[in-house]
Design a protein around this motif. Structure first.
Motif, PDB file in Angstrom:
ATOM      1  N   TRP A 178     -12.146  73.659   7.867  1.00 33.01           N
ATOM      2  CA  TRP A 178     -13.428  73.137   7.640  1.00 33.01           C
ATOM      3  C   TRP A 178     -13.544  72.574   6.274  1.00 33.01           C
ATOM      4  CZ3 TRP A 178     -15.899  75.095   3.387  1.00 33.01           C
ATOM      5  CH2 TRP A 178     -15.240  76.284   2.861  1.00 33.01           C
ATOM      6  N   THR A 179     -12.853  72.335   5.129  1.00 35.63           N
ATOM      7  CA  THR A 179     -13.204  71.591   4.190  1.00 35.63           C
ATOM      8  C   THR A 179     -13.058  69.934   4.355  1.00 35.63           C
ATOM      9  OG1 THR A 179     -10.693  71.576   3.415  1.00 35.63           O
ATOM     10  CG2 THR A 179     -12.386  73.571   2.621  1.00 35.63           C
ATOM     11  N   ARG A 180     -12.209  69.658   5.326  1.00 34.67           N
ATOM     12  CA  ARG A 180     -12.022  68.466   5.840  1.00 34.67           C
ATOM     13  C   ARG A 180     -13.659  67.659   6.279  1.00 34.67           C
ATOM     14  NH1 ARG A 180      -7.244  65.685   7.486  1.00 34.67           N
ATOM     15  NH2 ARG A 180      -8.458  64.946   8.955  1.00 34.67           N
ATOM     16  N   ASP A 181     -13.809  66.569   5.848  1.00 34.57           N
ATOM     17  CA  ASP A 181     -15.303  65.751   6.393  1.00 34.57           C
ATOM     18  C   ASP A 181     -15.084  65.631   8.011  1.00 34.57           C
ATOM     19  OD1 ASP A 181     -16.361  66.084   3.888  1.00 34.57           O
ATOM     20  OD2 ASP A 181     -15.697  63.975   3.286  1.00 34.57           O
ATOM     21  N   ALA A 182     -13.868  65.359   8.331  1.00 35.57           N
ATOM     22  CA  ALA A 182     -13.632  64.984   9.841  1.00 35.57           C
ATOM     23  C   ALA A 182     -13.720  66.038  10.549  1.00 35.57           C
ATOM     24  CB  ALA A 182     -12.268  64.314  10.054  1.00 35.57           C
ATOM     25  N   VAL A 183     -13.614  67.304  10.129  1.00 34.67           N
ATOM     26  CA  VAL A 183     -13.721  68.453  10.998  1.00 34.67           C
ATOM     27  C   VAL A 183     -15.222  68.970  11.595  1.00 34.67           C
ATOM     28  CG1 VAL A 183     -13.091  70.907  11.351  1.00 34.67           C
ATOM     29  CG2 VAL A 183     -11.358  69.426  10.635  1.00 34.67           C
ATOM     30  N   GLY A 184     -15.853  69.190  10.296  1.00 32.54           N
ATOM     31  CA  GLY A 184     -17.439  69.167  10.621  1.00 32.54           C
ATOM     32  C   GLY A 184     -17.699  70.701  11.184  1.00 32.54           C
ATOM     33  N   TRP A 185     -18.976  71.262  11.290  1.00 33.58           N
ATOM     34  CA  TRP A 185     -19.487  72.161  12.051  1.00 33.58           C
ATOM     35  C   TRP A 185     -20.735  72.179  12.678  1.00 33.58           C
ATOM     36  CZ3 TRP A 185     -17.102  77.051  12.005  1.00 33.58           C
ATOM     37  CH2 TRP A 185     -16.007  77.336  11.298  1.00 33.58           C
ATOM     38  N   GLY A 186     -20.988  72.828  13.430  1.00 33.38           N
ATOM     39  CA  GLY A 186     -22.342  72.653  14.233  1.00 33.38           C
ATOM     40  C   GLY A 186     -23.240  74.029  14.434  1.00 33.38           C
ATOM     41  N   ILE A 187     -24.357  74.135  14.259  1.00 34.35           N
ATOM     42  CA  ILE A 187     -25.053  75.138  14.355  1.00 34.35           C
ATOM     43  C   ILE A 187     -25.925  75.200  15.605  1.00 34.35           C
ATOM     44  CG2 ILE A 187     -27.236  76.450  13.339  1.00 34.35           C
ATOM     45  CD1 ILE A 187     -26.280  75.463  10.624  1.00 34.35           C
ATOM     46  N   VAL A 188     -25.806  76.189  16.385  1.00 32.66           N
ATOM     47  CA  VAL A 188     -26.650  76.250  17.535  1.00 32.66           C
ATOM     48  C   VAL A 188     -27.810  77.389  17.689  1.00 32.66           C
ATOM     49  CG1 VAL A 188     -26.324  76.920  20.173  1.00 32.66           C
ATOM     50  CG2 VAL A 188     -24.455  75.937  18.974  1.00 32.66           C
ATOM     51  N   VAL A 189     -28.960  76.745  17.948  1.00 31.17           N
ATOM     52  CA  VAL A 189     -30.297  77.581  17.613  1.00 31.17           C
ATOM     53  C   VAL A 189     -31.101  77.476  18.965  1.00 31.17           C
ATOM     54  CG1 VAL A 189     -30.229  77.391  15.186  1.00 31.17           C
ATOM     55  CG2 VAL A 189     -31.300  75.722  16.683  1.00 31.17           C
TER      56      VAL A 189
END
Length: 94
Positions: A58-69
Motif C-alpha cells: 500500500w506504500t506504492r502510489d500505483a496500488v491505492g486504496w478505496g473507501i466504501v461508504v
C-alpha cells in the motif's frame, strides 16, 4: 495446415456485435478477411495493462486504496462526491 496448404475461409455474410446503438450492430467482412484471418500472426500484441507490482504494498502510489461508504442522500450531490457528508474521521482518510 498439413503440407503447407490452406483452406479457403468460410465466413458468414454478416456478423453481429455484442453492442447496442439503438439497434443491433452488424456488418460484413472486407474482401481480404479470409486471407488475414487464416494467415500467420506477425507479432504478439499485449492487450493487458502492465502489472503495478505487489497489490498488497500500500506504500506504492500505483496500488491505492478505496473507501466504501453508504450513500445516505444527505447533502448536495457535490458534497457527497467530495465526501463532505461523511464523518470527519472518514474525511481525514480521503
Amino acid at each position: 495446415m498439413a503440407n503447407g496448404s490452406q483452406r479457403a475461409a468460410v465466413l458468414p455474410d454478416k456478423v453481429l456485435a455484442n453492442a447496442w446503438r439503438g439497434r443491433p450492430v452488424s456488418g460484413s467482412f472486407g474482401p481480404d478477411a479470409g486471407r488475414w484471418a487464416l494467415g500467420p500472426v506477425a507479432q504478439q500484441v499485449r492487450l493487458a495493462a502492465p502489472a503495478v507490482g505487489d497489490p498488497d504494498d500500500w506504500t506504492r502510489d500505483a496500488v491505492g486504496w478505496g473507501i466504501v461508504v453508504p450513500d445516505t442522500n444527505e447533502g448536495t450531490v457535490a458534497d457527497r462526491a467530495e465526501g463532505r457528508d461523511l464523518p470527519e474521521i472518514v474525511q481525514n482518510l480521503i
